[in-house]
Enzyme design. Sequence first.
Site, PDB file in Angstrom:
ATOM      1  N   THR A  26       0.609  -1.254   0.028  1.00  0.00           N
ATOM      2  CA  THR A  26       0.035  -0.069   0.069  1.00  0.00           C
ATOM      3  C   THR A  26       0.735   1.252  -0.229  1.00  0.00           C
ATOM      4  O   THR A  26       0.623   2.365  -0.684  1.00  0.00           O
ATOM      5  CB  THR A  26      -0.887   0.057   1.365  1.00  0.00           C
ATOM      6  OG1 THR A  26      -1.583  -1.179   1.240  1.00  0.00           O
ATOM      7  CG2 THR A  26      -1.575   1.373   1.201  1.00  0.00           C
ATOM      8  N   ASP A 100       1.206  -6.572  -4.182  1.00  0.00           N
ATOM      9  CA  ASP A 100       0.427  -6.587  -3.134  1.00  0.00           C
ATOM     10  C   ASP A 100       1.120  -7.744  -2.422  1.00  0.00           C
ATOM     11  O   ASP A 100       1.282  -8.954  -2.970  1.00  0.00           O
ATOM     12  CB  ASP A 100      -0.854  -6.742  -3.545  1.00  0.00           C
ATOM     13  CG  ASP A 100      -1.804  -6.709  -2.094  1.00  0.00           C
ATOM     14  OD1 ASP A 100      -1.601  -7.446  -1.261  1.00  0.00           O
ATOM     15  OD2 ASP A 100      -2.814  -5.770  -2.433  1.00  0.00           O
ATOM     16  N   SER A 101       1.524  -7.356  -1.063  1.00  0.00           N
ATOM     17  CA  SER A 101       2.138  -8.471  -0.406  1.00  0.00           C
ATOM     18  C   SER A 101       1.294  -9.880  -0.183  1.00  0.00           C
ATOM     19  O   SER A 101       1.948 -10.896   0.095  1.00  0.00           O
ATOM     20  CB  SER A 101       2.613  -8.093   1.108  1.00  0.00           C
ATOM     21  OG  SER A 101       1.501  -8.021   1.882  1.00  0.00           O
ATOM     22  N   SER A 102      -0.118  -9.915  -0.411  1.00  0.00           N
ATOM     23  CA  SER A 102      -0.771 -10.936  -0.489  1.00  0.00           C
ATOM     24  C   SER A 102      -0.407 -11.974  -1.661  1.00  0.00           C
ATOM     25  O   SER A 102      -0.519 -13.057  -1.450  1.00  0.00           O
ATOM     26  CB  SER A 102      -2.378 -10.733  -0.541  1.00  0.00           C
ATOM     27  OG  SER A 102      -2.428  -9.726   0.383  1.00  0.00           O
ATOM     28  N   THR A 132       1.452  -4.585   4.389  1.00  0.00           N
ATOM     29  CA  THR A 132       1.491  -4.967   5.638  1.00  0.00           C
ATOM     30  C   THR A 132       0.824  -6.498   5.800  1.00  0.00           C
ATOM     31  O   THR A 132       1.093  -7.059   6.809  1.00  0.00           O
ATOM     32  CB  THR A 132       0.429  -3.854   6.269  1.00  0.00           C
ATOM     33  OG1 THR A 132      -0.777  -3.909   5.681  1.00  0.00           O
ATOM     34  CG2 THR A 132       1.263  -2.723   6.520  1.00  0.00           C
ATOM     35  N   ASP A 133      -0.036  -6.704   4.791  1.00  0.00           N
ATOM     36  CA  ASP A 133      -0.830  -7.990   4.974  1.00  0.00           C
ATOM     37  C   ASP A 133       0.195  -9.448   5.374  1.00  0.00           C
ATOM     38  O   ASP A 133      -0.093  -9.973   6.175  1.00  0.00           O
ATOM     39  CB  ASP A 133      -1.539  -8.304   3.723  1.00  0.00           C
ATOM     40  CG  ASP A 133      -2.751  -7.544   3.584  1.00  0.00           C
ATOM     41  OD1 ASP A 133      -2.850  -6.833   4.689  1.00  0.00           O
ATOM     42  OD2 ASP A 133      -3.225  -7.458   2.358  1.00  0.00           O
TER      43      ASP A 133
HETATM   44  N1  ASP Z   1      -2.839  -5.497   0.796  1.00  0.00           N
HETATM   45  C1  ASP Z   1      -1.561  -4.485   1.000  1.00  0.00           C
HETATM   46  C2  ASP Z   1      -0.310  -5.532   0.819  1.00  0.00           C
HETATM   47  O1  ASP Z   1      -0.265  -6.151   2.035  1.00  0.00           O
HETATM   48  C3  ASP Z   1      -1.916  -4.117   2.353  1.00  0.00           C
HETATM   49  C4  ASP Z   1      -0.788  -3.138   2.669  1.00  0.00           C
HETATM   50  O2  ASP Z   1       0.352  -2.906   2.206  1.00  0.00           O
HETATM   51  O3  ASP Z   1      -1.155  -2.539   4.083  1.00  0.00           O
HETATM   52  O4  ASP Z   1       0.612  -5.362   0.155  1.00  0.00           O
END
Ligand code: ASP
Length: 592
Positions: A26, A100-102, A132-133
């Site tokens: 993000t 996206d880290s997911s 963050t994920d």
């Molecule tokens: N979906 C995003 C990720 O993990 C969420 C984030 O970065 O806060 O890449």
Amino acid sequence: MSNYIEPAKSDPEVKPRVLVIYTGGTIGMMLDKDKGWVPAPNALGRYIFCCPTLHDKDYAVAEWGKKAKDYGSGTPFVLPPHQGMPRIMYDLKEYPELLDSSNMTCKEWIKIAKDIEDSYDLYDGFVILHGTDTMAYTASALSFMLQHLKKSVVVTGAQLSIYEPRSDAKNNFLESLIMAGNFVIPEVTICFGRKLFRGNRSTKMDSDGFDAFDTPNYPLLASLGVKIQRHDENIFWPTGMEKLQVHTVLNENVAILHFYPGIKEEMVRATLQPPLEGLVLLTYGSGNVPSNRQELLDEIKIAIDRGVLVINCTQCSRGTVSDIYETGKALSSIGVIAGEDMTPEAASTKLSYVLGRDDWSLEKKKEMMLENLRGELTPSDSSLFLASSTRMTIWKALMNPTTLNNVVLPAMISHSVSFSDIRRIEELINHGGDISAASREGRTALHIAASEGNNSMVKYLLDKGVKVDAIDSHNQTPLSEAVRFNKHEIIKLLYSKGATLNTEDKRLGEKLCRAAAQNDVRKLQSLKLAGVNLRQADASGRTALHMAALNGHHDCTKFLIDEGCPKDQMDNLGLTPKDYAQRSNSATISLF
Ligand code: ASP
């Protein structure tokens, strides 16, 4: 207790260098009207370049000239001055495919680890910009992959994109740069919401708040208030001098199974099928599963018997597993390994790492899962664990050049000599260790190798050009040590390199006489190999042959006569060895 720590480098002229690896998340996303928030390539660097709190353009121009006026000239970014700490210079490495880290997998962890390895010597610290994920998974995985880490690796991201007015991105990024550049925290950490967490203890607690991370089972490593407080006592300080070792083999056959009341046997069985090799069981409370569901326990037992490592971790975000209940004992009795207070993120990535260590046997892998490798768990028997404050003391000692050179390195070299660990010795030499350095008692590596009769080590040390005549506090040289322990091969080697005994002649005479009086032919041979003249007399003018004859030692007398010791050399009383043989009335007279 926490204390304010001086910046790692107090000389403002020395500018720490940080490498920022931008993987996605993000923090750098933009809103696409069809897809939603997606990573925006080639935008972050431009944004930073124009953001005065992240890049001091005037300073860059003064430092690197006109070319620093334009983005993309190759000059580094430079932070404005902050609280009297040295300015940080940093480079941004944006990954070709921002994620996206997911969408991340082991593949990305390996890439990050390799990139850190490749530029490890060029930078003082590293910042990883990440979604963050799955940030807690990446931080945990990196902590295991980066063994013997001595620099700060800080993972950060944001809940709102940096291009949004209310974003937390700028602050998280800025503080991560400061933690990586101005502080030595030799761990993989997460910097988020003005706090610094141990990466492999952290978990994403909030999908929405700016305080998204926490380490429920471990205190903070640093608090970033008006002043930055590094909590030294909480840091996992290394205790060795080993170089960074990056492990890039991860086993992906790992899963997490969350127990819930009434879970079906078929679900458990399906999860436990090959190719599964490691499983984190998320159990109730302090590690309990139903003890009245034998069919579930049987399925788990079958997998364990097949060689699957099964780790028991609690579903609670705080606390540890134990087997105080019958329902908890049920698991340990079939060979499930206690995950102690590990997070699921740490336990699963540790399993990937441990199962990837092909140099370890299955038994060793099981042992390692219980061991505190990078600060990821609190061992149930904490008395076996080196307290963090002890690690810190050792680390500080290691960082003090005087202690390092005079105490630590010589001790480590001596230890490696005893264990014939040449690879370690080479490593210590590469770190500035002096192979001829002496301990406080004046003993050198060569003293130790000589007294222990370690031929190959003596050869190795001599080839390295070690000092051969160091004298310890008991007036012993390496050669006298070899003589003391009758190490004939080593005596020859040392003598051929010019080593001496550092003993005055009369004392040598005494040594010879003592050996002869004890019929110690081997010692006489040692002394001879060390260049001692066997005719040397003691203070009373007696030689070894006098003493051998006087004591009626046949072997010794014969040896000395064969070596050409004169039978008629007179002592201070005018008596010869032959006289002594006659007076002692022994059979040795036949040898004269
Ligand atoms: N979906 C995003 C990720 O993990 C969420 C984030 O970065 O806060 O890449």
